[in-house]
Design a protein around this motif. Sequence first.
Motif, PDB file in Angstrom:
ATOM      1  N   ARG A 235     -11.902  -2.872  -6.527  1.00  0.00           N
ATOM      2  CA  ARG A 235     -11.279  -1.965  -5.560  1.00  0.00           C
ATOM      3  C   ARG A 235     -10.635  -2.729  -4.415  1.00  0.00           C
ATOM      4  O   ARG A 235      -9.575  -2.341  -3.912  1.00  0.00           O
ATOM      5  N   VAL A 236     -11.258  -3.809  -4.018  1.00  0.00           N
ATOM      6  CA  VAL A 236     -10.693  -4.643  -2.955  1.00  0.00           C
ATOM      7  C   VAL A 236      -9.362  -5.244  -3.402  1.00  0.00           C
ATOM      8  O   VAL A 236      -8.368  -5.210  -2.673  1.00  0.00           O
ATOM      9  N   LEU A 237      -9.335  -5.788  -4.608  1.00  0.00           N
ATOM     10  CA  LEU A 237      -8.098  -6.387  -5.122  1.00  0.00           C
ATOM     11  C   LEU A 237      -6.993  -5.342  -5.244  1.00  0.00           C
ATOM     12  O   LEU A 237      -5.825  -5.618  -4.935  1.00  0.00           O
ATOM     13  N   ALA A 238      -7.363  -4.132  -5.688  1.00  0.00           N
ATOM     14  CA  ALA A 238      -6.370  -3.065  -5.806  1.00  0.00           C
ATOM     15  C   ALA A 238      -5.820  -2.687  -4.440  1.00  0.00           C
ATOM     16  O   ALA A 238      -4.604  -2.466  -4.274  1.00  0.00           O
ATOM     17  N   ALA A 239      -6.697  -2.614  -3.433  1.00  0.00           N
ATOM     18  CA  ALA A 239      -6.262  -2.255  -2.080  1.00  0.00           C
ATOM     19  C   ALA A 239      -5.359  -3.338  -1.498  1.00  0.00           C
ATOM     20  O   ALA A 239      -4.345  -3.036  -0.845  1.00  0.00           O
ATOM     21  N   ILE A 240      -5.719  -4.589  -1.727  1.00  0.00           N
ATOM     22  CA  ILE A 240      -4.897  -5.692  -1.210  1.00  0.00           C
ATOM     23  C   ILE A 240      -3.546  -5.718  -1.918  1.00  0.00           C
ATOM     24  O   ILE A 240      -2.506  -5.932  -1.292  1.00  0.00           O
ATOM     25  N   GLY A 241      -3.565  -5.487  -3.239  1.00  0.00           N
ATOM     26  CA  GLY A 241      -2.296  -5.447  -3.972  1.00  0.00           C
ATOM     27  C   GLY A 241      -1.374  -4.374  -3.430  1.00  0.00           C
ATOM     28  O   GLY A 241      -0.164  -4.606  -3.258  1.00  0.00           O
ATOM     29  N   GLN A 242      -1.925  -3.195  -3.130  1.00  0.00           N
ATOM     30  CA  GLN A 242      -1.120  -2.109  -2.580  1.00  0.00           C
ATOM     31  C   GLN A 242      -0.578  -2.481  -1.196  1.00  0.00           C
ATOM     32  O   GLN A 242       0.585  -2.220  -0.877  1.00  0.00           O
ATOM     33  N   THR A 243      -1.415  -3.106  -0.385  1.00  0.00           N
ATOM     34  CA  THR A 243      -0.989  -3.521   0.955  1.00  0.00           C
ATOM     35  C   THR A 243       0.136  -4.545   0.895  1.00  0.00           C
ATOM     36  O   THR A 243       1.115  -4.461   1.656  1.00  0.00           O
ATOM     37  N   LEU A 244       0.012  -5.498   0.003  1.00  0.00           N
ATOM     38  CA  LEU A 244       1.051  -6.524  -0.125  1.00  0.00           C
ATOM     39  C   LEU A 244       2.362  -5.899  -0.588  1.00  0.00           C
ATOM     40  O   LEU A 244       3.438  -6.267  -0.106  1.00  0.00           O
ATOM     41  N   ARG A 245       2.271  -4.968  -1.526  1.00  0.00           N
ATOM     42  CA  ARG A 245       3.495  -4.313  -2.011  1.00  0.00           C
ATOM     43  C   ARG A 245       4.154  -3.492  -0.916  1.00  0.00           C
ATOM     44  O   ARG A 245       5.381  -3.419  -0.828  1.00  0.00           O
ATOM     45  N   GLN A 246       3.345  -2.849  -0.070  1.00  0.00           N
ATOM     46  CA  GLN A 246       3.904  -2.068   1.028  1.00  0.00           C
ATOM     47  C   GLN A 246       4.513  -2.958   2.102  1.00  0.00           C
ATOM     48  O   GLN A 246       5.469  -2.567   2.774  1.00  0.00           O
ATOM     49  N   THR A 247       3.968  -4.160   2.251  1.00  0.00           N
ATOM     50  CA  THR A 247       4.497  -5.088   3.255  1.00  0.00           C
ATOM     51  C   THR A 247       5.770  -5.762   2.768  1.00  0.00           C
ATOM     52  O   THR A 247       6.735  -5.914   3.522  1.00  0.00           O
ATOM     53  N   ALA A 248       5.763  -6.183   1.508  1.00  0.00           N
ATOM     54  CA  ALA A 248       6.919  -6.885   0.934  1.00  0.00           C
ATOM     55  C   ALA A 248       7.857  -5.870   0.285  1.00  0.00           C
ATOM     56  O   ALA A 248       7.895  -5.735  -0.935  1.00  0.00           O
ATOM     57  N   ARG A 249       8.628  -5.188   1.094  1.00  0.00           N
ATOM     58  CA  ARG A 249       9.457  -4.088   0.602  1.00  0.00           C
ATOM     59  C   ARG A 249      10.946  -4.400   0.656  1.00  0.00           C
ATOM     60  O   ARG A 249      11.763  -3.549   0.310  1.00  0.00           O
TER      61      ARG A 249
END
Length: 349
Positions: A235-249
Motif C-alpha cells: 500500500r505504501v508503494l502504491a501511494a508513493i507511485g500515485q504521488t509521484l505520478r501526480q507530481t510529474a505531470r
Amino acid sequence: MRGMRSGMEDQAIQFRRRHLQFLSVLGFAVAVLMSIFSIAWDMWEVAVPSFFYAPICLYTVVMLRRKPEYMGRLATLFIVATLSVTQTGVFLQKPGAITDPWIMTCPLVVYGLCDRKLAAGWTVITVLLLIAMRPFQPYVSATPQTTVVLVLAVVSFAAVQHLYSRRTEDNERLIVELSNTDSLTGTLNRRAFREILPSEFRRNQRQRSSLTAFMLDVDHFKNYNDHHGHVEGDRVLAAIGQTLRQTARRSGDFVFRYGGEEFCVLGSGLNAAQAAAFAAQLRANVEALRIEHRAAAHGRVTASIGYCHAEELDALTPQRLIEEADRALYLAKDKRRNRVERFINAAAA
C-alpha cells in the motif's frame, strides 16, 4: 500518463512503417508482374501506369531504410501514387481488361498508413475522383448504375477498414498499457524504462534540450515490511507511485518503478534550478503522505533522492546518466536519508 501515450505512438509509427514497407514491396512486385503480362497481352493502357508505379514503390522501400524519419512524406507519396495509378487504371480500362477491383486498394492503403480521420479524408477523395472520371472513360461506357455499385463497394470496404483499424488501435493501446505498466504502483515498469530512456535521450539530444534523471528510494523499506507487514508495504508503494505520478505531470515527465522500493523519474527541458526544485518537491510530497513508520527515525515514511541533471547530452550516454543519478542517491542515503543530492561532474554541470 504521457509515457504510455508515447509508447503507443511509437508502436503506431513502427506498425505503419512496417505496413508501408510491406505495401511498397508488394506494390513493386504487382507493378512488375502487371507490366509483363500487359505487354504480353498488348494492354498498354494497363502497362503504362505500372511503369510509373514500380519505381515509386522501389524508392519508398529504399528511403524507408535510409531515412526512416521521412515516414510521413513517404506515406503521402505512396498514397498519392496508389490513388493516381488505380484511378488511371480504372479510367483507361478496356472490356478485355477490367481493372475496377484495383480501386479497393486505396482504402486498404490509407487505413494502414494514416489515422482514421485522415484515412476517411483520402477515401472521400478517392470516391469523388471516381465519380468525376467515370463518365469520361475512353474505352468503356460507364452507366450510373455501375458507378454507384463501384462507389458503394469502395465505401463499404472503407467502413470495414475503419472498424478494423479502430479495433486494432484499441488492442494495441491495451497491450502497450498492460506491458508497460507496473500493476502495483500504476507507474511505468522496467520494460518501459528500457524502451523510453534511450528514446528520450536521443530526442533531447537532437533538440539540444536538457534531461534529468531522478532516482528515488523509500527509506528503510525493509524495516517497514518487517514491522508493518508486506500488505501494508504494498500500500505504501502504491501511494508513493500515485504521488509521484501526480507530481510529474508535465508533458516531458516519466515515472518508472525501477525495482522493489526504488523509482526513477525522467524530466525533459528543466534548467538546473527547476531540476533542484522538482527533486525537492518529489521528496516533500512523499513525506507529506504522513504514513507511519515505527521502525524509522523520522517516525514516518520518507524517501531519499539522487539526481543527475545534464544540459549537454553529447558527453553522456543513457546508462551513464542513470549511473550518476544512482551515485547521488547513495550519497543521499549515506547522509542520513530523507534528503536530495545531485551528482555533479564536468559532463553534467
